[in-house]
Design a protein around this motif. Structure first.
Motif, PDB file in Angstrom:
ATOM      1  N   ILE A  57      -0.793   4.693   4.220  1.00  0.00           N
ATOM      2  CA  ILE A  57       0.265   5.629   4.620  1.00  0.00           C
ATOM      3  C   ILE A  57       1.243   4.925   5.546  1.00  0.00           C
ATOM      4  O   ILE A  57       2.459   5.003   5.371  1.00  0.00           O
ATOM      5  N   ARG A  58       0.718   4.208   6.523  1.00  0.00           N
ATOM      6  CA  ARG A  58       1.569   3.504   7.489  1.00  0.00           C
ATOM      7  C   ARG A  58       2.497   2.511   6.798  1.00  0.00           C
ATOM      8  O   ARG A  58       3.679   2.403   7.130  1.00  0.00           O
ATOM      9  N   ARG A  59       1.987   1.803   5.819  1.00  0.00           N
ATOM     10  CA  ARG A  59       2.778   0.774   5.146  1.00  0.00           C
ATOM     11  C   ARG A  59       3.785   1.329   4.142  1.00  0.00           C
ATOM     12  O   ARG A  59       4.838   0.737   3.924  1.00  0.00           O
ATOM     13  N   LEU A  60       3.462   2.447   3.499  1.00  0.00           N
ATOM     14  CA  LEU A  60       4.279   2.954   2.394  1.00  0.00           C
ATOM     15  C   LEU A  60       5.262   4.049   2.790  1.00  0.00           C
ATOM     16  O   LEU A  60       6.275   4.241   2.119  1.00  0.00           O
ATOM     17  N   ARG A  61       4.976   4.763   3.856  1.00  0.00           N
ATOM     18  CA  ARG A  61       5.798   5.908   4.267  1.00  0.00           C
ATOM     19  C   ARG A  61       7.226   5.462   4.574  1.00  0.00           C
ATOM     20  O   ARG A  61       7.452   4.494   5.289  1.00  0.00           O
ATOM     21  N   GLY A  62       8.177   6.155   3.982  1.00  0.00           N
ATOM     22  CA  GLY A  62       9.579   5.899   4.285  1.00  0.00           C
ATOM     23  C   GLY A  62      10.261   4.865   3.399  1.00  0.00           C
ATOM     24  O   GLY A  62      11.458   4.624   3.549  1.00  0.00           O
ATOM     25  N   SER A  71      10.645   7.096  -2.848  1.00  0.00           N
ATOM     26  CA  SER A  71      10.266   6.131  -3.886  1.00  0.00           C
ATOM     27  C   SER A  71       8.866   6.480  -4.355  1.00  0.00           C
ATOM     28  O   SER A  71       8.195   7.345  -3.779  1.00  0.00           O
ATOM     29  N   CYS A  72       8.390   5.795  -5.383  1.00  0.00           N
ATOM     30  CA  CYS A  72       7.009   5.999  -5.830  1.00  0.00           C
ATOM     31  C   CYS A  72       6.010   5.662  -4.714  1.00  0.00           C
ATOM     32  O   CYS A  72       5.081   6.438  -4.471  1.00  0.00           O
ATOM     33  N   PRO A  73       6.177   4.544  -3.973  1.00  0.00           N
ATOM     34  CA  PRO A  73       5.261   4.280  -2.864  1.00  0.00           C
ATOM     35  C   PRO A  73       5.332   5.355  -1.762  1.00  0.00           C
ATOM     36  O   PRO A  73       4.294   5.756  -1.213  1.00  0.00           O
ATOM     37  N   ASP A  74       6.514   5.844  -1.442  1.00  0.00           N
ATOM     38  CA  ASP A  74       6.646   6.904  -0.447  1.00  0.00           C
ATOM     39  C   ASP A  74       5.962   8.184  -0.925  1.00  0.00           C
ATOM     40  O   ASP A  74       5.280   8.862  -0.144  1.00  0.00           O
ATOM     41  N   GLN A  75       6.105   8.503  -2.212  1.00  0.00           N
ATOM     42  CA  GLN A  75       5.428   9.678  -2.756  1.00  0.00           C
ATOM     43  C   GLN A  75       3.912   9.491  -2.725  1.00  0.00           C
ATOM     44  O   GLN A  75       3.168  10.435  -2.462  1.00  0.00           O
ATOM     45  N   LEU A  76       3.437   8.265  -2.949  1.00  0.00           N
ATOM     46  CA  LEU A  76       2.007   7.971  -2.829  1.00  0.00           C
ATOM     47  C   LEU A  76       1.541   8.216  -1.399  1.00  0.00           C
ATOM     48  O   LEU A  76       0.488   8.810  -1.169  1.00  0.00           O
TER      49      LEU A  76
END
Length: 84
Positions: A57-62, A71-76
């Motif tokens: 979450i920390r790495r992908l958020r935002g 983005s797809c990573p943010d939605q993940l």
């Protein structure tokens, strides 16, 4: 061992239509995307295996995709946040 599994439908306009996630004791065991950029989604999935949920979450958020606010990573990351 606490196993959690969800299939998340992104709430925003991104390439992926569904994200399937499996956690064991808050560690990512599996991530699969329906649709999306195949190389990118496979790469993200491979990199996240074995990672703790909160770290992912920390790495992908935002993360944004082009001019989109998500983005797809943010939605993940949002899907992981929704997993109690």
């Amino acid at each position: 061992m606490a196993r959690k599994e969800i299939t998340y439908t992104p709430s925003a306009e991104v390439c992926s239509k569904e994200i399937h996630i499996v956690l064991e004791d808050d560690v990512i065991v599996e991530v699969g995307f329906k649709k999306g950029c195949a190389g990118n989604t496979q790469g993200v999935s491979a990199l996240l295996k074995g990672m703790k949920k909160d770290e992912a979450i920390r790495r992908l958020r935002g993360i944004c995709c082009g001019r989109k606010s998500t983005s797809c990573p943010d939605q993940l990351a949002q899907a992981l946040e929704n997993m109690a």
